[in-house]
Write an enzyme that holds these catalytic residues in place. Structure first.
Site, mmCIF file in Angstrom:
data_model
loop_
_atom_site.group_PDB
_atom_site.id
_atom_site.type_symbol
_atom_site.label_atom_id
_atom_site.label_comp_id
_atom_site.label_asym_id
_atom_site.label_seq_id
_atom_site.Cartn_x
_atom_site.Cartn_y
_atom_site.Cartn_z
ATOM 1 N N LYS A 52 -10.753 -16.336 1.552
ATOM 2 C CA LYS A 52 -9.909 -15.256 1.113
ATOM 3 C C LYS A 52 -9.506 -14.614 2.507
ATOM 4 C CE LYS A 52 -12.144 -14.105 -3.193
ATOM 5 N NZ LYS A 52 -13.433 -13.411 -3.732
ATOM 6 N N GLN A 96 -17.738 -8.526 -2.349
ATOM 7 C CA GLN A 96 -17.899 -9.817 -3.183
ATOM 8 C C GLN A 96 -19.394 -9.551 -3.928
ATOM 9 O OE1 GLN A 96 -16.179 -12.628 -2.966
ATOM 10 N NE2 GLN A 96 -17.400 -13.356 -4.454
ATOM 11 N N ASP A 119 -9.695 -5.743 -6.654
ATOM 12 C CA ASP A 119 -10.416 -6.708 -7.846
ATOM 13 C C ASP A 119 -10.161 -6.257 -9.278
ATOM 14 O OD1 ASP A 119 -11.714 -9.055 -7.012
ATOM 15 O OD2 ASP A 119 -13.519 -7.925 -6.282
#
Ligand code: NDP
Length: 292
Positions: A52, A96, A119
């Site tokens: 990412k 994460q 997200d």
């Protein structure tokens, strides 16, 4: 033999558009910024945040990668999230998953500024997905799957989509997205899971079958009708002594046998995975525009 849906090529198309948008923002003195936060040293998570961060840099975004020790406490992590919420150079924040045991993931997600929640896991964004509000953030994997299907000219409208798996990351938001009332959705959606009875009967009735269960090679040709479209979300490590890493990645679908029956199929790797990252970049640019 099925057509291969090339996620890398479609992600590249997304990047062509994004590069143009980013250049335009930069010409106005604005650089979209993404912060990725990893707590602990889970090797798969570390690999995800590296890719990412790498993609953010390649696109010329302002990229911040925070790698915090496994011993990080809940209040320390909350303090870092607060800093990022307040940082005007950061438009998107991703923590994460999964965090270490001492961290309450729900509380962390709720602490994110929903306008920076690229997200799409904050309850405010989940509500926006339910109500189809355009300014919300849809989780990256479902968004990437929809884009894969649209770019591959696979008709979603009116199709029977069967989703295997009901997680908050993939199955549930994907069902909400594909049942929305618009031309890139309008599907009839069935969600199946580990308690579903007569699973093969359900999956065989799918025009589009999307597998997101995390079980290597679970979906066999008996689960699939001739001419169906198959999207394989699974990323599973299986032992492989011939590979230098000692393992290789396979999906939830037994690719070789299912590809003989399907009209189109996504490979693993190179299918949904690249689209997930592309949608993260796209959500970051969207967050930046909306925060201006
Ligand atoms: P979860 O473990 O959170 O959820 C798995 C779901 O599959 C659950 O709903 C579970 O049912 C269901 N399930 C498990 N076994 C069966 C079975 N035998 N039959 C029917 N349903 C079953 O997984 P995630 O959604 O987080 O991830 C799924 C897979 O997708 C993983 O391999 C993951 O690595 C991958 N993934 C890939 C991404 C990408 O970018 N390509 C992004 C995110 C995930 P129940 O609810 O009843 O337990």
């Amino acid at each position: 033999m099925a057509n291969l849906i090339d996620g890398r090529a479609i992600a590249e198309k997304v990047y062509v558009d994004l590069r143009r948008e980013i250049a335009e923002l930069k010409s106005n003195g604005i650089t979209p910024g993404l912060a990725v936060v990893l707590v602990g040293d889970n090797p798969a998570s570390r690999a995800y945040i590296r890719s990412k961060d790498k993609m953010s840099r390649e696109l010329g975004l302002h990229s911040v990668k925070l790698e915090l020790p496994a011993s990080t406490t809940q209040s320390e992590l909350l303090a870092r999230v607060e800093e990022l919420n307040r940082d005007p150079a950061i438009h998107g924040i991703l923590v994460q998953s999964p965090p270490p045991k001492q961290i309450d993931e729900t509380a962390i997600v709720q602490a994110l500024d929903p306008r920076k929640d690229v997200d799409g896991f904050h309850p405010a964004n989940v509500a926006k997905l339910v109500s189809a509000a355009a300014d919300g953030f849809v989780p990256c994997t479902p968004l990437g799957i929809q884009r894969l299907l649209v770019e591959s000219k696979i008709g979603i409208s009116g199709a029977h989509v069967v989703i295997l798996g009901r997680s908050m990351i993939v199955g549930k938001p994907l069902a909400l997205l594909l049942m929305q009332k618009n031309k890139n959705a309008d599907a009839t959606v069935t969600v199946a899971h580990s308690r579903s009875r007569n699973l093969e009967e359900i999956t065989r009735s799918a025009d589009i079958l999307i597998a997101a269960i995390g079980r290597a090679n679970f979906v066999k040709s008996g689960h699939v009708r001739d001419g169906a479209v198959i999207v394989d979300v699974g990323i599973n490590r299986i032992e492989d002594a011939t590979n230098e890493r000692g393992y290789r990645l396979v999906g939830d679908v037994a690719f070789d046998e299912v590809a003989k029956k399907a009209a189109a199929i996504t490979p693993v790797p190179g299918g949904v995975g690249p689209m997930t990252i592309a949608m993260l970049m796209s959500n970051t640019v969207k967050a930046c525009r909306q925060l201006l």
